[in-house]
Design a protein around this motif. Sequence first.
Motif, PDB file in Angstrom:
ATOM      1  N   LEU A  85       0.845  -1.196   0.000  1.00  0.00           N
ATOM      2  CA  LEU A  85       0.000   0.000   0.000  1.00  0.00           C
ATOM      3  C   LEU A  85       0.881   1.247   0.000  1.00  0.00           C
ATOM      4  CD1 LEU A  85      -2.768   1.442   0.275  1.00  0.00           C
ATOM      5  CD2 LEU A  85      -2.472   1.257   2.763  1.00  0.00           C
ATOM      6  N   GLN A 121      -5.215   2.671  -3.762  1.00  0.00           N
ATOM      7  CA  GLN A 121      -6.274   2.749  -2.761  1.00  0.00           C
ATOM      8  C   GLN A 121      -7.495   3.490  -3.326  1.00  0.00           C
ATOM      9  OE1 GLN A 121      -4.191   4.956   0.278  1.00  0.00           O
ATOM     10  NE2 GLN A 121      -5.216   6.857  -0.246  1.00  0.00           N
ATOM     11  N   SER A 186      -9.398   6.816   5.678  1.00  0.00           N
ATOM     12  CA  SER A 186      -8.561   5.694   6.099  1.00  0.00           C
ATOM     13  C   SER A 186      -9.369   4.424   6.322  1.00  0.00           C
ATOM     14  CB  SER A 186      -7.783   6.063   7.369  1.00  0.00           C
ATOM     15  OG  SER A 186      -8.669   6.376   8.430  1.00  0.00           O
ATOM     16  N   LEU A 193      -8.649  -3.175   1.844  1.00  0.00           N
ATOM     17  CA  LEU A 193      -7.534  -4.083   2.125  1.00  0.00           C
ATOM     18  C   LEU A 193      -8.009  -5.338   2.845  1.00  0.00           C
ATOM     19  CD1 LEU A 193      -4.862  -1.470   3.251  1.00  0.00           C
ATOM     20  CD2 LEU A 193      -4.812  -2.833   1.163  1.00  0.00           C
ATOM     21  N   LEU A 205       1.115  -7.352   5.127  1.00  0.00           N
ATOM     22  CA  LEU A 205       0.810  -6.016   4.635  1.00  0.00           C
ATOM     23  C   LEU A 205       2.036  -5.130   4.768  1.00  0.00           C
ATOM     24  CD1 LEU A 205      -1.219  -3.914   3.593  1.00  0.00           C
ATOM     25  CD2 LEU A 205      -1.942  -3.558   5.975  1.00  0.00           C
ATOM     26  N   THR A 207       3.183  -1.215   4.197  1.00  0.00           N
ATOM     27  CA  THR A 207       2.624   0.118   3.995  1.00  0.00           C
ATOM     28  C   THR A 207       3.719   1.172   3.928  1.00  0.00           C
ATOM     29  OG1 THR A 207       2.376   0.692   6.349  1.00  0.00           O
ATOM     30  CG2 THR A 207       0.592  -0.573   5.322  1.00  0.00           C
ATOM     31  N   HIS A 208       3.339   2.338   3.403  1.00  0.00           N
ATOM     32  CA  HIS A 208       4.257   3.471   3.352  1.00  0.00           C
ATOM     33  C   HIS A 208       3.538   4.735   3.779  1.00  0.00           C
ATOM     34  CE1 HIS A 208       6.486   6.722   0.914  1.00  0.00           C
ATOM     35  NE2 HIS A 208       7.221   6.430   1.973  1.00  0.00           N
ATOM     36  N   GLY A 211      -0.135   5.504   4.336  1.00  0.00           N
ATOM     37  CA  GLY A 211      -0.729   4.172   4.344  1.00  0.00           C
ATOM     38  C   GLY A 211      -0.601   3.469   5.681  1.00  0.00           C
ATOM     39  N   GLY A 212       0.254   3.982   6.576  1.00  0.00           N
ATOM     40  CA  GLY A 212       0.424   3.349   7.881  1.00  0.00           C
ATOM     41  C   GLY A 212      -0.856   3.312   8.681  1.00  0.00           C
ATOM     42  N   GLY A 215      -3.203   0.825   7.515  1.00  0.00           N
ATOM     43  CA  GLY A 215      -2.579  -0.471   7.778  1.00  0.00           C
ATOM     44  C   GLY A 215      -2.917  -0.997   9.162  1.00  0.00           C
ATOM     45  N   SER A 230       5.879  -1.485   8.057  1.00  0.00           N
ATOM     46  CA  SER A 230       5.471  -0.116   7.778  1.00  0.00           C
ATOM     47  C   SER A 230       6.706   0.760   7.569  1.00  0.00           C
ATOM     48  CB  SER A 230       4.631   0.434   8.937  1.00  0.00           C
ATOM     49  OG  SER A 230       4.108   1.706   8.625  1.00  0.00           O
ATOM     50  N   PRO A 233       5.713   5.510   8.640  1.00  0.00           N
ATOM     51  CA  PRO A 233       4.359   6.010   8.896  1.00  0.00           C
ATOM     52  C   PRO A 233       4.437   7.404   9.517  1.00  0.00           C
ATOM     53  CG  PRO A 233       4.992   4.377  10.548  1.00  0.00           C
ATOM     54  CD  PRO A 233       6.054   4.354   9.492  1.00  0.00           C
TER      55      PRO A 233
END
Length: 357
Positions: A85, A121, A186, A193, A205, A207-208, A211-212, A215, A230, A233
Amino acid sequence: MLKKITILLAAALLVFSSGNSFCATDPSLAIEKQGAFAVGGTVIEAREKYNPLKPVPEAQTLHGDHANVNYQIPVNSKKHPLIFLHGAGQSMRTWQTTPDGRDGFQNIFLRAGYPIYLIDQPRRGDAGRATVPGKIEAKPDEQFWFGQFRLGIWPDFYKGSQFPQNRESLNQFFRQMTPNTAPFDSRLVADSLAALSKKIGPSVLVTHSQGGGPGWLTGIQSPNIKAIVSYEPGSGFVFPEGEVPAPIANASAMSPLTANAVPLKQFKVLTNIPIVIYYGDNIPTHPVNEPHKDYWRAARQMAQHFADAVNRHGGDATVVDLPSLGLKGNTHFPFSDKNNYTVADIMQQWLKEKKVD
């Protein structure tokens, strides 16, 4: 914390020395299956009978607020797929090819045998169809993002930056940014997801940045999320009700940094899975006047509060600063910096250690 970092570094060095690390000269990929589909989303139903001679909106449907998924499954794949993500202003392009044309995490982890699911997303990129109005402004802002993403302070890169420092790479980087087509939500992202993980089964998962937050909500919502990785985040941290830290003031115009409360029963779901959070370089440990750096100081501090809360309730969460592992100069995008193979090695070693590879 120092002991955990030392163990991670030793494990990463073991991977490098054993000859099993990722390599830019890895052989061609063999893909068993690939494709694309939408997942999640809602439908606005028609309120009256459709008349083709008078096609009014009230008589028609609208499918929107779904995620777009591109996937590839390599031959002889590993057990757990990786769901990737993106963060704010980004799409799945984040994980594909680096700004200077090298392999991104998509190909790097495909070569290692992981099934890969890349997400746009809801209300972003190829999933731009929304069920609520939105507004896209043509607002010049790229010098701000150059700083906020810790490439440097415009027009100068930070000394030793791992971002490829040539005009075309920066051109490609700016052109991979893409706007929201409607307000960011969110929980909507987390719903999509969770629907994906229900479709594909037990998965990890990754995330970046922005996206944290979705997540953590996905981890709470979906029993098929078996671990969360992650990268940097910067918002959306969750804590049990009654345990939310005070907002963290910082020099950024986006201050102060706040966190969100969830019921303790929901939060404790996150204690059942391993979590690792990675941060790159040029993040101060004490307040500074430079707003971009100070924002990430606050985010890094909130991440540690989050990990402490997870561990306090019996979980397994670790915050890792890449400079502490000897990786210097990483930006907000360590997975596409010039040393992204090393960054990937460290992540894969963690997946093996937690038995979710």
